[in-house]
Design an enzyme around this catalytic site. Structure first.
Site: not given
Ligand code: ADP
Length: 495
Positions: A186, A239-240, A243-244, A261, A295, A398
């Site tokens: 994704k 990612g962030s 969300i992680g 990561e 990051c 961050e």
């Molecule tokens: P940003 O907010 O800067 O886009 P994210 O950590 O949100 O950074 O995004 C990293 C990835 O995680 C993207 O592919 C995003 O679509 C996906 N993402 C965001 N929210 C969710 C979620 N609740 N569950 C799974 N994947 C997510």
């Protein structure tokens, strides 16, 4: 294929070897960060599409054309893919630059270069990742041959961010495929285009249908469905940290294997004996490279009081000289931020820095005076704050943008305390000509990567990952192979 031709057609996503629309028929516009205008559109996949893709990946896992490949033949597919990335390097770089905003030279050297190297490096591993025979001591004198084998984890869900779209996807694809897994990927909704093009090259390289599936769509729908899916064996996320955390929670339903990561707020430390010209170059690059959307960005700079003024003056001059513009212009050194949302979020940190008492010594706002075509792009000035301290949000959080906080230090123990005063632990940098001091400091800083007299180097052969809230596990190198395999211990009675 030319980038113009690629963008001229609304893109589809890849499920089980077919290029398909989302079941819902919904689409998402993909915008050009330099102009704010629509580049093309991608399917807005959701849970129904993830279900289809996971089923395709599950079927491909048992397809003899994938399951029964010899390790050398699996390696050969990865090598072919590396060749194809190399052949299409200029096209991929331009596409990445248009979609993400970064300078095309950065996309070529870093994004495409890394992608190519990853597939090249991991092509060697299928035939070299050995199990062991283990000298066990069983009860009752049983004579045993005990050996281990590494098997694929199964269906891997990969969720990746928008800062290095294709190379972040490849950080996961290369080891996952090398170890015989199948993947549902994704990409970030802001930057899916290079990954869709890479998926075409994956087909061209000869990977069987369903081994790699790409579902585009929003994080909250497609991403969340993948993280929670009970027929996915492993989730790999970059990612962030926020969300992680959600992904780790969602993965508990079927106790998926998880690697994360996440974010960083990396300390970059300058000792008084450092090569100051090199420091100025590296410290500027550490924060302004990729518009600061990295990051490992060196976002907290600690400069010894004896050389503070010299380094700060040099940095301010450097920041003011950086050419900000559209990524497609070869003269551009820093492009626009990736989205309106990111532009607003980083802008809010500029306000917070000022409000909390830091001093702007360079930049501090949007870029003005670009050609009219770029008036709606998300261009921000490279910004440096002096007089920063640990009570400030610009030091603690961050930012993920081109914003540096500079601080002064005199006492080494206090420096180490400040460097580690963060919930993150991704990376750190140290500048000194005294290598014994550098090694001692490296040992005291809690970070997954420490660069000494250099910054922001990574390599497929070297493990990468974070301490503390910067993540779980390591990517790349020998270390990542464990994350993409299950180890089976086999006991054979040979009495
Ligand atoms: P940003 O907010 O800067 O886009 P994210 O950590 O949100 O950074 O995004 C990293 C990835 O995680 C993207 O592919 C995003 O679509 C996906 N993402 C965001 N929210 C969710 C979620 N609740 N569950 C799974 N994947 C997510």
């Amino acid at each position: 294929m030319s980038v113009a031709d690629f963008l001229a057609v609304p893109r589809r996503m890849l499920v089980g070897g077919q290029w398909v629309e989302a079941r819902s028929g919904e689409r998402i516009d993909s915008l050009d960060p330099a102009t704010g205008k629509v580049l093309t559109s991608i399917p807005a996949g959701d849970g129904a599409d993830i279900d289809r893709a996971v089923a395709a990946a599950r079927a491909a896992l048992d397809d003899p054309r994938w399951r029964d490949l010899t390790p050398l033949d699996r390696g050969r597919l990865l090598d072919r893919l590396a060749d194809l990335v190399e052949e299409h390097a200029d096209e991929l770089a331009l596409l990445e630059s248009r979609d993400n905003g970064k300078p095309v030279a950065t996309a070529r050297a870093v994004d495409v270069g890394t992608t190519m190297k990853l597939f090249r490096y991991f092509a060697g591993w299928p035939s070299k990742f050995e199990g062991a025979t283990i000298p066990v001591s069983p009860r009752g004198g049983l004579r045993v041959l005990n050996y281990t084998v590494h098997e694929p984890v199964g269906v891997v869900g990969a969720i990746v961010p928008w800062n290095f779209p294709m190379s972040m996807a490849s950080w996961k694809l290369a080891p996952a495929l090398a170890m015989g897994n199948t993947v549902v990927l994704k990409p970030a909704e802001l930057t899916s285009l290079s990954t869709l093009r890479l998926a075409e090259l994956i087909g061209e390289a000869g990977f069987p249908d369903g081994v790699v599936n790409v579902v585009t769509g929003l994080g909250a729908t497609a991403g969340a469905a993948l993280a929670a899916h009970t027929d996915v064996d492993k989730i790999a996320f970059t990612g962030s940290t926020a969300i992680g955390r959600e992904i780790a929670r969602a993965a508990t339903g079927n106790m998926k294997n998880v690697s994360l990561e996440l974010g960083g707020k990396s300390p970059h430390v300058v000792l008084p004996d450092a090569d100051l010209a090199a420091v100025v170059d590296a410290a500027a690059d550490a924060i302004f490279f990729n518009q600061g959307q990295v990051c490992t960005a060196g976002s907290r700079l600690y400069v010894h009081a004896d050389v503070y003024d010299t380094v700060l003056d040099g940095l301010a001059e450097r920041a003011r000289s950086i050419r900000v513009g559209p990524g497609s212009d070869p003269a551009t050194q820093m492009g626009p931020l990736v989205s309106a949302r990111q532009f607003a979020a980083v802008g809010a940190y500029l306000d917070a820095g000022r409000a909390q008492g830091a001093t702007v010594v360079a930049g501090g706002g949007p870029v003005t005076g670009l050609d009219a075509e770029y008036a709606d792009g998300w261009f921000l000035q490279p910004t440096i704050f002096a007089d920063a301290d640990h009570s400030m949000r610009i030091v603690r959080e961050e930012i993920f943008g081109p914003v540096l906080a500079v601080m002064r230090w005199t006492d080494t123990d206090e420096l180490v305390r400040l460097a580690n005063d963060t919930p993150y632990g991704l990376a750190a940098g140290i500048w000194t000509r005294d290598l014994a001091t550098a090694h001692r400091l490296a040992a005291r800083i809690k970070a997954g990567t420490v660069w000494i007299n250099c910054y922001n180097y990574t390599d497929p052969a070297s493990p990468f990952g974070g301490y503390k809230q910067s993540g779980w596990g390591r990517e790349m190198g020998r270390a990542v192979l464990d994350a993409y395999t299950e180890t089976k211990s086999v006991w054979v009675n040979v009495s």
